[in-house]
Design an enzyme around this catalytic site. Structure first.
Site, short mmCIF file in Angstrom:
data_model
loop_
_atom_site.label_atom_id
_atom_site.label_comp_id
_atom_site.label_asym_id
_atom_site.label_seq_id
_atom_site.Cartn_x
_atom_site.Cartn_y
_atom_site.Cartn_z
N HIS A 265 46.32 40.88 28.69
CA HIS A 265 46.43 40.00 29.86
C HIS A 265 47.29 40.70 30.92
O HIS A 265 46.81 41.53 31.68
CB HIS A 265 47.04 38.67 29.44
CG HIS A 265 47.02 37.60 30.48
ND1 HIS A 265 46.39 37.74 31.70
CD2 HIS A 265 47.59 36.35 30.51
CE1 HIS A 265 46.55 36.64 32.41
NE2 HIS A 265 47.28 35.78 31.72
N HIS A 306 36.09 44.04 34.27
CA HIS A 306 36.87 42.81 34.19
C HIS A 306 36.06 41.78 33.42
O HIS A 306 34.84 41.73 33.52
CB HIS A 306 37.19 42.28 35.60
CG HIS A 306 38.25 41.23 35.62
ND1 HIS A 306 37.98 39.90 35.36
CD2 HIS A 306 39.59 41.31 35.86
CE1 HIS A 306 39.10 39.21 35.45
NE2 HIS A 306 40.09 40.02 35.75
N ASP A 364 44.19 45.94 38.38
CA ASP A 364 45.22 46.55 37.54
C ASP A 364 45.27 48.06 37.73
O ASP A 364 46.34 48.67 37.65
CB ASP A 364 44.97 46.22 36.07
CG ASP A 364 45.04 44.73 35.80
OD1 ASP A 364 46.04 44.12 36.19
OD2 ASP A 364 44.08 44.18 35.22
#
Length: 423
Positions: A265, A306, A364
């Protein structure tokens, strides 16, 4: 009464009619709440096809690469608004007027300090404790110092707690970092903006003042914006689950921080930098790309693809632009680790394998590069995520209480031993 119904036919049983609920956008939902009365449960491990609640905060269309906060596209918010605008939007439903913005900024700015006795709590942690471990503990401990706002049924208490959490989270985060490296904590300054104040608390020392670059401050502000909320993810669902028990807001946010800590996460951007360090050199990128394509090889490229977005992550587009601005500002375009990242990005955007599997660079990937470039240590990456996500967690917690939701109680499909006697 819903206009449409789905009829469930099971051999040997009467048909069961289930209402179909329509939202303003996205898939419809079959209301299965009556199934238990028929001796049945729905089965959906991971909740990938289950709407656990009704919400008006954030909408995601993963196929179209769409992310809306209260109806506003994330790209527009990142371009035209700052983080406190987005905090106000998530909490109250609308972007602030000029007068509301001035009042909100004043409240958040003048509540950034924490109780001195809470500051002493940091001494109880080991010096080598992970900052996320510290943040989880001290966020929950806020309830011991601010018990004048713990009545979750009092709307004003909820608002005060929300303001305290948003204002104090950067202070707690910076103090966790300073403690881990043996430096004295730096107090917040009311003359700096939200992101600039955090950077000052992170990097200033009594011996040397840290001059906040507007470009770097804006980059951190955007990182906070792009992480502010993301619908019913694991940590947000955890906050809602804890909140459904009537637990105080500080405990609920601490639960969210704990869930965020998981590498699947909030730890994804930390994993990006760890991956780049494992590759080690630009000359080995092709070798690692081949490993990523090999199904029998456990290696995976972090920061690509994702779970929700099946096209380009809309946050990644903004983060890429910000990444370019930061590297230019710092003159780091030729830094080896960052050059590796840029080469990987180019491969992912041009290689047929990545394009076919829709493994685009995600938020990210770029946020990890930015944080590394501006000097945020890797172990603080998830802490940065927690700061940004705080208003989203609070908004969902408040919405759940406003809806007077019942305590969450998932069921299970039992597959253990049937009744037997002790002999």
């Amino acid at each position: 009464m819903a206009e449409k119904v789905a009829t469930l036919h099971i051999e040997g049983r009467d048909p069961i009619e289930l209402p179909i609920l329509e939202g303003s956008m996205g898939p419809s939902a079959i209301d299965v709440r009556s199934l238990l009365a028929h001796g049945l449960l729905s089965f959906d491990p991971g909740f990938m096809s289950t709407a656990s609640c009704e919400s008006q905060i954030t909408f995601i269309d993963g196929d179209k690469g769409l992310l809306l906060h209260r109806g506003y596209p994330i790209e527009q918010l990142a371009e035209h608004s700052d983080y406190l605008d987005v905090c106000h939007l998530l909490l109250y439903g609308d972007l602030p007027t000029a007068e509301q913005k001035k009042s909100f900024e004043h409240i958040i700015t003048h509540h950034t300090m924490i109780h001195e006795q809470l500051a002493e709590m940091f001494q109880a942690f080991r010096r080598d404790a992970h900052p996320m471990a510290i943040l989880t503990g001290v966020a929950g401990a806020l309830a011991a110092f601010y018990h004048d706002s713990l009545d979750v049924n009092n709307e004003r208490h909820r608002e005060i707690a929300a303001h305290r959490l948003i204002s104090k989270m950067p202070t707690l985060a910076a103090m966790a970092y300073k403690y881990s490296i043996g430096q004295p904590s730096i107090y917040p300054r009311n003359d700096l903006g939200y992101a600039g104040n955090f950077l000052h608390m992170m990097f200033s020392t009594p011996a040397a003042e840290y001059k906040v670059s507007p470009v770097i401050a804006r980059a951190v502000d955007r990182i906070f914006i792009l992480h502010a909320d993301h619908e019913q993810n694991a940590s947000t669902s955890t906050v809602r689950l804890a909140g459904s028990t009537g637990s105080n807001p500080f405990a609920c946010i601490a639960a969210g921080i704990a869930a965020l800590w998981g590498p699947a996460h909030g730890g994804a951007n930390e994993a990006v930098v760890s991956m780049l360090e494992e590759i080690g050199d630009e000359s080995r990128i092709d070798e690692y790309v081949a490993k990523a394509k090999d199904k029998s090889d456990p290696f995976r490229l972090m920061g690509f693809g994702h779970r929700v977005y099946k096209s380009y992550d809309p946050r990644a587009k903004v983060m890429k632009q910000t990444c370019d601005e930061v590297l230019t500002e710092l003159g780091l375009q030729d830094e080896p680790l960052l050059k590796m990242a840029m080469k990987l990005e180019k491969i992912a955007l041009e290689d047929e394998y990545f394009i076919k599997k829709k493994l685009y660079p995600n938020v990210d990937f770029y946020s990890g590069i930015i944080l590394k470039a501006i000097g945020i240590p890797t172990e603080m990456f998830t802490v940065m995520f927690a700061i940004g996500r705080t208003p989203g967690w609070i908004a969902h917690w408040k919405e759940m209480l406003d809806q007077k939701s019942r305590i969450s109680r998932p069921r299970q499909l039992y597959s253990g031993k049937t009744p037997r006697d002790v002999k």
